[in-house]
Design an enzyme around this catalytic site. Structure first.
Site, PDB file in Angstrom:
ATOM      1  N   LYS A   1       0.835  -1.204   0.000  1.00 21.35           N
ATOM      2  CA  LYS A   1       0.000   0.000   0.000  1.00 21.35           C
ATOM      3  C   LYS A   1       0.871   1.257   0.000  1.00 21.35           C
ATOM      4  CE  LYS A   1      -3.719  -2.587   2.163  1.00 21.35           C
ATOM      5  NZ  LYS A   1      -4.559  -2.910   3.316  1.00 21.35           N
TER       6      LYS A   1
ATOM      7  N   GLN B   1      -4.713  -1.877   9.610  1.00 22.63           N
ATOM      8  CA  GLN B   1      -4.548  -3.191   8.980  1.00 22.63           C
ATOM      9  C   GLN B   1      -5.070  -4.291   9.901  1.00 22.63           C
ATOM     10  OE1 GLN B   1      -3.575  -3.582   5.830  1.00 22.63           O
ATOM     11  NE2 GLN B   1      -3.741  -5.792   5.894  1.00 22.63           N
TER      12      GLN B   1
ATOM     13  N   ASP C   1     -11.175   2.148   3.799  1.00 20.55           N
ATOM     14  CA  ASP C   1     -11.398   0.696   3.689  1.00 20.55           C
ATOM     15  C   ASP C   1     -12.883   0.397   3.458  1.00 20.55           C
ATOM     16  OD1 ASP C   1      -9.271  -1.110   3.802  1.00 20.55           O
ATOM     17  OD2 ASP C   1      -9.009  -0.856   5.966  1.00 20.55           O
TER      18      ASP C   1
END
Ligand code: GUN
Length: 292
Positions: free
Chosen positions: A52, A96, A119
């Site tokens: 990312k 994460q 997200d």
């Protein structure tokens, strides 16, 4: 049969984003800024977050990686989230997953400001997705939608079977495929570990989205001639045929299923490369305040 090249589409979209960033820079406006919080040192999470950060560099975004040790308390993580929620320079951020066992993931997800939830995991954003309101779509489903769109795959009125009901892939994917939009407008069947007649349901499907996480689960006898197959699985298995000693397998037995399909995503190189690109798309939207 067409092999859907996720690597190529992902590169195309990243190039488009990079061109947008150049325009933003030229206009003297604020450059998109994505932050990622990584708690502990899980190997797979390290790799994902590393990917990312690299993608941010590639498209010209600013990125911040916040590393926190395994022993971080839930309160310390929630405090860090509050800090990022209030940081005017950060357009969007992710925590994460998975998190260490002593931290409640749901609490953490709900602590993120929905406006910065690139997200798309916050219940407010999941609800907005279900209602077809502007929102951040979760990365993998968003990536699949992009592939269907760019390959001009017809979805309206088709029977779509989604295998798996995870909150990250199966469930949102089924919502996106049933929505009144394009891609969308499918008649969707969501299947899972308790489904009794999976094979019969799959044989009726024009589109199958396999996201159950079992290597080579979907065999040719599940698939009708001309079906579209989207394989979300990535299982690492030992192999004596590769230099690394392992290889990646999807949820689909590719060699026997591919000849029956109209379109199929390979593993690797299908859905996988699209997920990080989707996150970049969401971050650009966040910076432009396109959603909220
Ligand atoms: N872990 C596995 N996939 C994801 C994802 O898309 N986002 C976050 N935050 N964690 C993950």
């Amino acid at each position: 049969m067409t092999i859907i090249d996720g690597k190529k589409v992902s590169e195309e979209i990243q190039n488009e984003i990079a061109a947008e960033v150049q325009k933003i820079k030229s206009a003297g406006k604020k450059i998109p800024h994505l932050a990622a919080i990584l708690v502990g040192n899980d190997g797979a999470s390290e790799t994902y977050v590393g990917g990312k950060v690299k993608a941010c560099e590639k498209v010209g975004f600013v990125s911040t990686l916040v590393r926190m040790p395994d022993i971080t308390s839930e309160k310390e993580l929630l405090d860090k989230i509050a800090e990022l929620n209030n940081d005017k320079d950060i357009d969007g951020f992710i925590v994460q997953l998975p998190l260490p066992k002593h931290i409640n993931e749901q609490k953490v997800t709900e602590a993120i400001d929905p406006k910065k939830d690139v997200d798309g995991f916050h219940p407010a954003n999941v609800g907005r997705m279900a209602l077809n309101l502007p929102t951040y779509l979760p990365a993998t489903p968003y990536g699949i939608i992009q592939l269907l769109e760019r390959y001009k795959i017809e979805t309206a009125g088709k029977n779509c079977v989604v295998i798996g009901r995870s909150h990250i892939v199966g469930l949102p994917m089924s919502i996106l495929m049933v929505r009144n939009s394009n891609p969308g407008n499918c008649t969707v069947t969501i299947t899972h570990s308790k489904t009794k007649n999976l094979k019969e349901l799959c044989l009726q499907a024009d589109i199958i989205i396999a996201a159950l996480g079992k290597a080579e689960f979907l065999t040719a006898d599940h698939v009708k001639q001309g079906a579209v197959i989207i394989d979300v699985g990535i299982t690492r298995v030992k192999s004596d045929k590769t230099k690394t000693g392992w290889k990646l397998l999807g949820d689909v037995k590719y060699d026997e299923v591919a000849p029956k399909c109209s379109f199929i995503t390979p593993v690797p190189g299908g859905v996988g490369p699209m997920t990080i690109t989707s996150l970049m798309m969401n971050t650009l939207k966040a910076c432009r305040r396109e959603i909220y």
